[in-house]
Enzyme design. Structure first.
Site, PDB file in Angstrom:
ATOM      1  N   GLU A  76      15.383  16.305 -62.018  1.00 57.24           N
ATOM      2  CA  GLU A  76      15.245  17.175 -63.191  1.00 57.24           C
ATOM      3  C   GLU A  76      13.974  18.017 -63.141  1.00 57.24           C
ATOM      4  O   GLU A  76      12.892  17.521 -62.870  1.00 57.24           O
ATOM      5  CB  GLU A  76      15.211  16.350 -64.485  1.00 57.24           C
TER       6      GLU A  76
ATOM      7  N   ASP B 267      -1.681   9.395 -65.956  1.00 57.50           N
ATOM      8  CA  ASP B 267      -2.197  10.530 -66.718  1.00 57.50           C
ATOM      9  C   ASP B 267      -3.459  10.071 -67.426  1.00 57.50           C
ATOM     10  O   ASP B 267      -3.455   9.065 -68.134  1.00 57.50           O
ATOM     11  CB  ASP B 267      -1.123  10.968 -67.738  1.00 57.50           C
TER      12      ASP B 267
ATOM     13  N   ASP C  38      -6.531  11.550 -69.872  1.00 55.47           N
ATOM     14  CA  ASP C  38      -6.966  12.691 -70.662  1.00 55.47           C
ATOM     15  C   ASP C  38      -8.363  12.479 -71.196  1.00 55.47           C
ATOM     16  O   ASP C  38      -8.677  11.396 -71.674  1.00 55.47           O
ATOM     17  CB  ASP C  38      -6.037  12.861 -71.874  1.00 55.47           C
TER      18      ASP C  38
END
Lengths: 500, 493
Positions: free
Chosen positions: B89, B153, B155
């Protein structure tokens, strides 16, 4: 080199030496249909005993003892044909709804656990190496990783004794032979907690951590297989086996592990310990004999003149179970719901009457749905503005405390009960409430159903009614384990065929 | 060559403001640059996406990577390969936050074409599904993710309680080193403990970093196993309660140990001594001046479970005691105050009554400030989208570029290390006629890092994997015939 066949045979031989089965190969023997049914019913008894023991809060050692005893008396020794066949039979019987699957899973895992614990050290080691494909560590590697392994063993939370005894325990346990080298994926639970040393994709697992992993593994596999069984049942078993297995399996299912399912017998005026209940009695009965979950729903409908879908469903089925006939139920819900501004008779007929009739098996598929069991209530997750589910799980500590005080339970007991609920012993907490409001009388065999709470309560508060219908009572009211066995044994002799 | 480029640039300038922008670009480069620095958020990044995809975006490298293809392939496996990449995808975010999910492509050409027509502001990469995501509705329940890189991830927003310089999405050279610290801890852990080799680190383009672990074994992890790896690296469990009294939750292993010298898990032990402690003392404390900020100092104090030690440290703070200048020159007051705390703790531990909690409190303080703070949810599910490397961050215009984990300190997200899309386009224009124009822009450096730190090794591994599979296929054919003869032998008994 060994041929495939020799390997298979060697594995088979090993398998015979340890006394626990993972049920990963369906049995392949010819057996008589009667045997099939007998084994299955015996296992229902075994699992029922386990479930009762759990809900009455038996200690692990007591449970272990009980399982040992029952296994022997029912001749369901691990890995016997009876054991294998009955396990697969019950998979079919209990695969079809979420709550049945959960029930089956819980007791089977307990059974497996008890059997695994019975295994001797050497057999256990064999089991671990063959069934789980764990490798032992070589001495060079052990020497290299020794210190780090020690550090991990020292800080691991999931294994071994705590406090003073730990040092002693570690000294004797920190040996090469006690460690296994495994792909980290196979013990991801330990990786997650950092309870294992991980190097280059391998985890070095201490023997003491293996039990928990085997248990989770067994549970996960069985859970997956139950899902598969349900699919297969729908796809072809039900039609292929219509004449042979289906009647047997269906009769097993209605036992719901050997208990009454509190269906509509009462509401139809059929055999019952408590008889028909009328609207005008509801308020009094709610105060005297409803378990907290039903009380909560009843209060909500009286106050708010409304309930969201799941709440309506739970209350309607419960009321059906205590013997409120359909006509009375329609009047009850109509009276309450139309008190709410914006809901007139017409709206009620349009939006809600169908639901009531549906609960009574008079609409749609016309299935006579059974009232929610404790397990089902506990599994529910009501959101804000919803009142269904089990209050011992869903209420905050303060709200639960207040609700219990309202029932005139003394403060010290309230604290105890709230504590039990907080520790997730919802059924035990509810049983304690029963005891507190019924002058020390307790629920025989453990609490497993809100309607059981109600019926036991009526029995205590109103013994006269019971005497009147003594003969019939045995069939619907939950009976002590002894009687229950007779009941299921009788059913075994003449299996009831239930139309799908 | 030049004409095509101008045409494409012209296409993007259909709207008035774009034409204006373009003029500006041509008129005065420096002016434009300064403007961009001043008003970072104002640049209309989206208008530059069309030329970016047409000229600079390395769709070939991206597609080649996501195909995990060996250099040679037989006819049969090429078909498999196409199946594999086709089930991946790609999610586009179009202008106006419109998400278009379940795009999929059989080759780079079709991806390029779609980029040209849809011009997404952002591209996210999802999992490889069991079937082509375009036809997902036809497969109902059996349509599910089967493979996906293990991603991480991190941040900077999650570090707000330990930053004195910036907050939220802002970053500066004083707090950015926290990300380097995270790369160092995670990279070595993933390689040493889990044996992963193909890890792509990227700057997200705004306020954080991503890691893509691409080993076949990592791609095939189940959701539970991913969770386990993510949790293995999650020590920081959030901050409890806002305002004055903050409590940092840490999962350390055991709180209490059997005896005094107990250690943490070896992974944490190594991270602490090799990365966290030196970083905290030498870099982070002086940069953030935590010991000069009352709020942060109090948080640190509250983590010391001994009134005596707290009192000593507080005295230093209140009397504003300063270090005397040592022989080596200036001593930072923050480092000095920390050393005083360390000494006070150690003195107390030497005393007759040992407080076990005190033994680990220094470690707790350091872990709670500088240990990597993962957004673990991103790692836990195969079916989680993550922004594709090399796409442009819609808010900053900076390209999501690879970072060399061995040399992450050298990466400067405020420089052309993390090029901005309009700068790239300008550079590209300058080298316009050259066929290696892209390589000469700042993107060239990014692609070189990609090749050197990640792709060259992965390519070799892909080829080996392919060879292995082919051999296994051959063996299977052999086994099959063996089995048949065995079966015949079995029959005789």
């Amino acid at each position: 080199m060994l041929t495939e066949k020799e390997k298979r045979e060697a594995k088979q031989l090993d398998r015979e030496s340890y006394n626990v089965s993972l049920y990963d190969q369906p049995p392949n023997e010819d057996i008589k249909l009667e045997e099939f049914e007998k084994y299955a019913l015996d296992r229902v008894r075994l699992l029922t005993a386990i479930e009762n023991a759990l809900s009455s809060g038996k200690k692990p050692e007591e449970l272990q003892e009980l399982i040992k005893e029952k296994t022997k008396s029912l001749k369901l020794e691990p890995k016997s044909i009876a054991d294998e066949v009955s396990h697969y039979a019950l998979r079919l019987a209990f695969c079809r709804t979420e709550s049945l699957r959960r029930q089956f899973l819980t007791s089977e895992v307990q059974l497996f656990k008890a059997r695994f614990r019975e295994m001797k050290g050497a057999d256990k080691a064999k089991f671990i190496e063959h069934e789980l494909d764990y490798n032992s560590m070589d001495s060079k590697e052990f020497e290299k990783l020794k210190d780090e392994l020690m550090d991990v063993l020292c800080q691991a939370r999931s294994t071994g004794p705590r406090g003073k005894d730990r040092e002693q325990w570690m000294m004797s346990e920190h040996k090469r032979s006690k460690y296994y080298k495994v792909k980290f994926e196979n013990v991801y639970q330990l990786v997650k907690m950092r309870d294992v040393l991980v190097k280059k994709g391998f985890a070095y697992v201490h023997e003491s951590a293996v039990d928990a992993i085997v248990m989770t593994e067994f549970r996960a596999k069985l859970s997956k297989n139950l899902g598969l069984a349900a699919k297969r049942w729908n796809a072809f078993v039900e039609s292929d086996e219509r004449a042979r297995l289906v009647p047997v399996i269906n009769s097993l299912r209605t036992k719901e592990l050997g208990r009454s399912d509190y269906g509509s017998d009462n509401a139809n005026g059929g055999p019952s310990g408590t008889g028909i209940v009328l609207n005008k009695e509801l308020q009094r009965l709610a105060e005297e004999s409803f378990p907290l979950c039903a009380k909560n729903l009843f209060k909500a409908v009286k106050h708010e003149h409304h309930l969201r879908h799941e709440g309506r469903r739970q209350l309607q089925l419960y009321l059906k179970g205590i013997g409120l006939p359909l006509e009375e139920a329609l009047v009850f819900f109509k009276t309450e719901f139309t008190k709410k501004p914006g809901c007139n008779n017409e709206k009620f007929e349009k939006d809600y009457a169908y639901g009531v009739r549906h609960s009574y098996g008079k609409e749609g598929k016309r299935v006579d749905y059974t009232p929610h069991s404790c397990m089902k209530c506990i599994a529910a997750n009501p959101s804000k503005g919803e009142y269904h589910g089990c209050p011992f799980k869903t209420f905050s500590e303060e709200a639960l405390g207040a609700a219990l005080s309202q029932m005139k339970i003394e403060p010290s007991k309230v604290t105890d009960i709230v504590k039990k609920a907080k520790n997730k012993h919802y059924q035990l907490a509810c049983s304690d409430v029963f005891e507190a409001v019924h002058g020390g009388e307790f629920i025989e065999g453990g609490l497993h159903h809100p309607n059981q709470y109600y019926e036991q309560s009526r029995k205590v508060l109103n013994p006269k009614t019971n005497e009147d219908s003594d003969g019939k009572e045995k069939q619907a009211v939950p009976t002590p384990p002894q009687q229950k066995e007779e009941q299921t044994a009788a059913a075994a002799a003449a299996p009831k065929v239930v139309a799908a | 060559m030049t004409t095509t480029k101008n045409e494409t640039l012209g296409e993007s300038g259909e709207r008035k403001e774009d034409v204006k922008r373009q003029k500006l670009m041509e008129d005065d480069d420096d002016f434009e640059k300064n403007q961009a620095l001043v008003k970072e958020e104002v640049v209309d990044v989206h208008s530059l996406m069309r030329p970016y995809y047409a000229h600079i975006f390395p769709s070939k490298q991206l597609f080649e990577w996501l195909s995990y293809e060996g250099a040679t392939s037989s006819k049969e496996s090429r078909k498999d390969q196409q199946q594999f990449i086709q089930n991946r995808e790609f999610c586009f975010t179009l202008k106006g936050e419109i998400f278009v999910r379940y795009n999929s492509y059989q080759d780079e050409k079709s991806l390029r074409k779609d980029l040209k027509t849809k011009v997404p502001g952002k591209i996210d990469i999802g999992p490889v599904f069991s079937h082509n995501p375009k036809n997902r509705l036809a497969y109902g329940g059996s349509f599910k993710p089967v493979e996906r890189e293990l991603v991480f991830d991190i941040d900077m927003t999650d570090y707000d309680d330990v930053r004195t310089c910036c907050d939220q999405a802002k970053i500066c050279p004083k707090c950015w080193p926290l990300m380097n610290c995270a790369v160092k801890v995670l990279d070595v852990g993933l390689r040493e403990d889990f044996g992963f080799e193909h890890i792509l680190w990227v700057y997200s383009g705004r306020r954080g970093i991503h890691a893509w672990v691409c080993d076949e074994r990592a791609r095939k992890l189940s959701d539970e196993e991913r969770s386990a790896v993510a949790e293995y690296f999650s020590v920081f469990k959030g901050v409890e309660g806002g305002g004055e009294k903050k409590k940092t939750n840490l999962s350390f292993g055991s709180g209490k140990r059997a005896w005094g010298g107990g250690k943490m898990h070896p992974r944490l032990e190594e991270a602490y001594w090799k990365v966290l402690k030196p970083f905290w003392e030498k870099e982070f404390l002086p940069a953030q001046k935590l010991m000069e900020s009352k709020k942060h100092f109090e948080t640190i104090l509250s983590m010391i479970p001994d009134a005596n030690v707290r009192q000593k440290a507080e005295f230093d703070f209140n009397t504003n005691k300063m270090p005397t200048v040592s022989r080596d020159g200036d001593v930072d007051v923050n480092t000095w105050r920390w050393q005083r705390i360390v000494k006070a703790v150690e003195d107390e531990l030497r005393g007759p009554k040992v407080n076990w909690d005190l033994t680990s409190c220094l470690q707790r303080i350091i872990f709670s400030h500088v240990y990597p703070r993962l957004d673990a949810e991103v790692s836990k599910h195969m079916n989680h989208l993550l922004k594709a490397p090399f796409c442009v961050h819609p808010k900053t215009g900076r390209v999501c570029v690879p970072i060399d984990p061995e040399n992450c300190d050298a990466f400067d997200p405020f420089s052309s290390d993390a090029p901005k899309v309009h700068e790239l386009l300008q550079e590209y224009k300058k080298f316009g006629a050259d066929e290696n124009a892209v390589k000469k822009t700042a993107m060239g450096k990014a692609l070189e890092t990609f090749e050197r730190c990640f792709w060259s090794k992965l390519k070799v591994a892909n080829e080996e994997e392919k060879k292995k599979k082919m051999m296994m296929n051959n063996n299977n054919v052999l086994n099959e015939s063996n089995k048949n003869s065995n079966a015949a032998a079995d029959m005789e008994f």
